[in-house]
Design a protein around this motif. Structure first.
Motif, mmCIF file in Angstrom:
data_model
loop_
_atom_site.group_PDB
_atom_site.id
_atom_site.type_symbol
_atom_site.label_atom_id
_atom_site.label_comp_id
_atom_site.label_asym_id
_atom_site.label_seq_id
_atom_site.Cartn_x
_atom_site.Cartn_y
_atom_site.Cartn_z
ATOM 1 N N VAL A 31 0.059 6.269 5.113
ATOM 2 C CA VAL A 31 -0.199 4.896 4.672
ATOM 3 C C VAL A 31 0.882 3.940 5.154
ATOM 4 O O VAL A 31 0.665 2.730 5.196
ATOM 5 C CB VAL A 31 -0.344 4.845 3.134
ATOM 6 C CG1 VAL A 31 -0.683 3.452 2.657
ATOM 7 C CG2 VAL A 31 -1.439 5.797 2.677
ATOM 8 N N ARG A 89 -5.845 3.971 8.909
ATOM 9 C CA ARG A 89 -4.517 3.822 9.504
ATOM 10 C C ARG A 89 -4.387 4.619 10.797
ATOM 11 O O ARG A 89 -5.059 5.634 10.989
ATOM 12 C CB ARG A 89 -3.443 4.283 8.518
ATOM 13 C CG ARG A 89 -3.454 3.564 7.174
ATOM 14 C CD ARG A 89 -3.299 2.050 7.332
ATOM 15 N NE ARG A 89 -3.241 1.377 6.053
ATOM 16 C CZ ARG A 89 -2.115 0.926 5.507
ATOM 17 N NH1 ARG A 89 -0.955 1.072 6.133
ATOM 18 N NH2 ARG A 89 -2.153 0.310 4.337
ATOM 19 N N CYS A 127 -7.517 8.468 -1.056
ATOM 20 C CA CYS A 127 -6.540 7.474 -0.629
ATOM 21 C C CYS A 127 -7.206 6.381 0.208
ATOM 22 O O CYS A 127 -7.023 5.180 -0.037
ATOM 23 C CB CYS A 127 -5.435 8.165 0.164
ATOM 24 S SG CYS A 127 -4.091 7.082 0.658
ATOM 25 N N ASN A 128 -7.997 6.784 1.186
ATOM 26 C CA ASN A 128 -8.654 5.832 2.085
ATOM 27 C C ASN A 128 -9.609 4.925 1.318
ATOM 28 O O ASN A 128 -9.567 3.692 1.453
ATOM 29 C CB ASN A 128 -9.396 6.598 3.188
ATOM 30 C CG ASN A 128 -9.993 5.673 4.240
ATOM 31 O OD1 ASN A 128 -10.817 4.837 3.959
ATOM 32 N ND2 ASN A 128 -9.569 5.856 5.481
ATOM 33 N N LEU A 188 -9.529 -1.691 -2.651
ATOM 34 C CA LEU A 188 -8.518 -2.711 -2.946
ATOM 35 C C LEU A 188 -8.703 -3.918 -2.035
ATOM 36 O O LEU A 188 -8.645 -5.070 -2.485
ATOM 37 C CB LEU A 188 -7.123 -2.114 -2.771
ATOM 38 C CG LEU A 188 -5.939 -3.032 -3.070
ATOM 39 C CD1 LEU A 188 -5.898 -3.383 -4.557
ATOM 40 C CD2 LEU A 188 -4.621 -2.362 -2.649
ATOM 41 N N CYS A 234 0.825 -1.224 0.000
ATOM 42 C CA CYS A 234 0.000 0.000 0.000
ATOM 43 C C CYS A 234 0.859 1.273 0.000
ATOM 44 O O CYS A 234 0.586 2.195 -0.778
ATOM 45 C CB CYS A 234 -0.964 -0.006 1.187
ATOM 46 S SG CYS A 234 -2.298 -1.211 1.012
ATOM 47 N N VAL A 247 0.705 4.113 -2.978
ATOM 48 C CA VAL A 247 0.371 5.515 -2.693
ATOM 49 C C VAL A 247 1.522 6.430 -3.076
ATOM 50 O O VAL A 247 1.298 7.545 -3.572
ATOM 51 C CB VAL A 247 -0.006 5.671 -1.199
ATOM 52 C CG1 VAL A 247 -0.113 7.143 -0.813
ATOM 53 C CG2 VAL A 247 -1.330 4.971 -0.930
ATOM 54 N N LEU A 291 -7.119 -1.976 5.632
ATOM 55 C CA LEU A 291 -6.178 -1.363 4.694
ATOM 56 C C LEU A 291 -6.313 0.156 4.659
ATOM 57 O O LEU A 291 -5.317 0.871 4.557
ATOM 58 C CB LEU A 291 -6.387 -1.920 3.278
ATOM 59 C CG LEU A 291 -5.448 -3.053 2.834
ATOM 60 C CD1 LEU A 291 -5.629 -4.281 3.719
ATOM 61 C CD2 LEU A 291 -5.694 -3.408 1.369
ATOM 62 N N GLY A 292 -7.542 0.655 4.741
ATOM 63 C CA GLY A 292 -7.762 2.085 4.557
ATOM 64 C C GLY A 292 -7.588 2.930 5.800
ATOM 65 O O GLY A 292 -7.030 4.029 5.740
ATOM 66 N N LEU A 342 -7.884 2.378 -1.003
ATOM 67 C CA LEU A 342 -7.314 1.248 -0.277
ATOM 68 C C LEU A 342 -8.408 0.315 0.245
ATOM 69 O O LEU A 342 -8.244 -0.915 0.233
ATOM 70 C CB LEU A 342 -6.445 1.746 0.881
ATOM 71 C CG LEU A 342 -5.161 2.486 0.479
ATOM 72 C CD1 LEU A 342 -4.431 3.010 1.712
ATOM 73 C CD2 LEU A 342 -4.242 1.593 -0.339
ATOM 74 N N GLN A 343 -9.527 0.889 0.692
ATOM 75 C CA GLN A 343 -10.633 0.038 1.124
ATOM 76 C C GLN A 343 -11.177 -0.779 -0.040
ATOM 77 O O GLN A 343 -11.477 -1.967 0.093
ATOM 78 C CB GLN A 343 -11.740 0.889 1.751
ATOM 79 C CG GLN A 343 -11.361 1.498 3.090
ATOM 80 C CD GLN A 343 -12.553 1.779 3.976
ATOM 81 O OE1 GLN A 343 -13.498 1.008 4.022
ATOM 82 N NE2 GLN A 343 -12.511 2.894 4.694
#
Length: 308
Positions: free
Chosen positions: A103, A259, A230-231, A237, A78, A82, A256-257, A234-235
């Motif tokens: 991240v 952090r 970004c969040n 993904l 991740c 990013v 994942l999202g 990643l979620q």
């Protein structure tokens, strides 16, 4: 044993959003709460460690997908993705570094508590969070320095991260040894303490944000938009790459999202520039708002799954 604050936990996603906007609406309250940020992070990490089911954690370690693949995704893949996106977008050095560091941070210690609020199994986020926190003192400074390349002393950051995580682990170990029975009876109280710490942190992170919004609305809006992008990316993904039920996939997405940006933020101290602090604060919006969105999606999905 009942814990009075625990009755508010089912409304947690809504109350966490309320905490963020309270911090913006009441700058004086946010400034008052700001010194408690490090304590709140410590409580969140400690609560995460106290709620670990030892046998479930050991079962997780025997599954390579959870003990190897997911921590590697969280702490290595991740940040690389990013970083590529930040460089491709041509962001300023401070903003790009803030994105990378956010991240590089391990999953939020409150993710397991949020998973419980949403009715998901918290074992997976607890296990991945613990494994990621063990890696954080090594990976966060090295990746941040290598991928971001500016702005802080990686050795000092590693030491601060180690003190935060190892200190919480030591306290958790002592409590588990000397108060095991009491902890078994007060799981709801631990969850409530973590939730309370999340709420305090939500308010505290908004310290100075209102003034920054008023001074440079375009930058503030850009930080919030980037934090959400970004969040949510990643979620998404996590949801796409994870087999299993919708609940399991959404849990991985949250892991994942969302952090523990506060862990890095607290460890960096004075090395955090105003732009980085603004972005770190902006990351709290998706962290506290996406659980409410997921709860809505789950309610919409339930009638569909009930249909013959």
């Amino acid at each position: 044993m009942s814990f009075p604050f625990a009755r508010y936990i089912p409304r947690g996603p809504t109350l966490l959003i309320f905490g963020v906007f309270t911090g913006i609406a009441l700058p004086a309250l946010a400034e008052t709460a700001r010194p408690a940020m490090a304590v709140a992070i410590f409580v969140i990490v400690l609560g995460t460690l106290l709620r670990v089911d030892g046998s479930a954690f050991l079962r997780t370690l025997r599954q390579p997908r959870l003990s190897l693949f997911l921590p590697a995704m969280v702490m290595l893949v991740c940040p690389l993705l990013v970083t590529s996106a930040a460089r491709g977008a041509g962001l300023s050095p401070d903003l790009a570094l803030a994105m990378v560091l956010s991240v590089c941070a391990p999953p939020s210690g409150g993710t397991a508590a949020v998973a419980r609020l949403l009715g998901f199994d918290p074992t997976l986020p607890l296990a991945v969070t613990l494994l990621s926190m063990a890696l954080a003192p090594l990976t966060v400074p090295l990746l941040g320095q290598w991928l971001g390349g500016i702005g802080f002393d990686p050795y000092e950051l590693a030491l601060r991260l180690f003190i935060l995580t190892a200190g919480a682990a030591a306290v958790a170990g002592l409590l588990r040894h000397y108060a095991r029975r009491a902890l078994a009876r007060t799981g709801a109280a631990v969850d409530a303490a973590v939730f309370g710490a999340l709420l305090v942190f939500a308010v505290a992170t908004m310290a100075g944000v209102r003034a920054q919004i008023e001074a440079d609305p375009a930058l503030a809006l850009s930080c919030v938009a980037l934090a959400f992008a970004c969040n949510l990316a990643l979620q998404a993904l996590g949801v796409v790459l994870t087999p299993g039920s919708l609940g399991e996939r959404l849990t991985v997405g949250l892991t994942l999202g969302n952090r523990n940006v506060g862990l890095v933020w607290s460890a960096m101290g004075a090395a955090t520039s105003p732009t980085m602090a603004l972005f770190f604060a902006a990351t709290q919006f998706p962290i506290y708002m996406t659980p409410r969105l997921i709860a809505f999606l789950m309610r919409r999905a339930e009638p569909e799954t009930a249909k013959p």
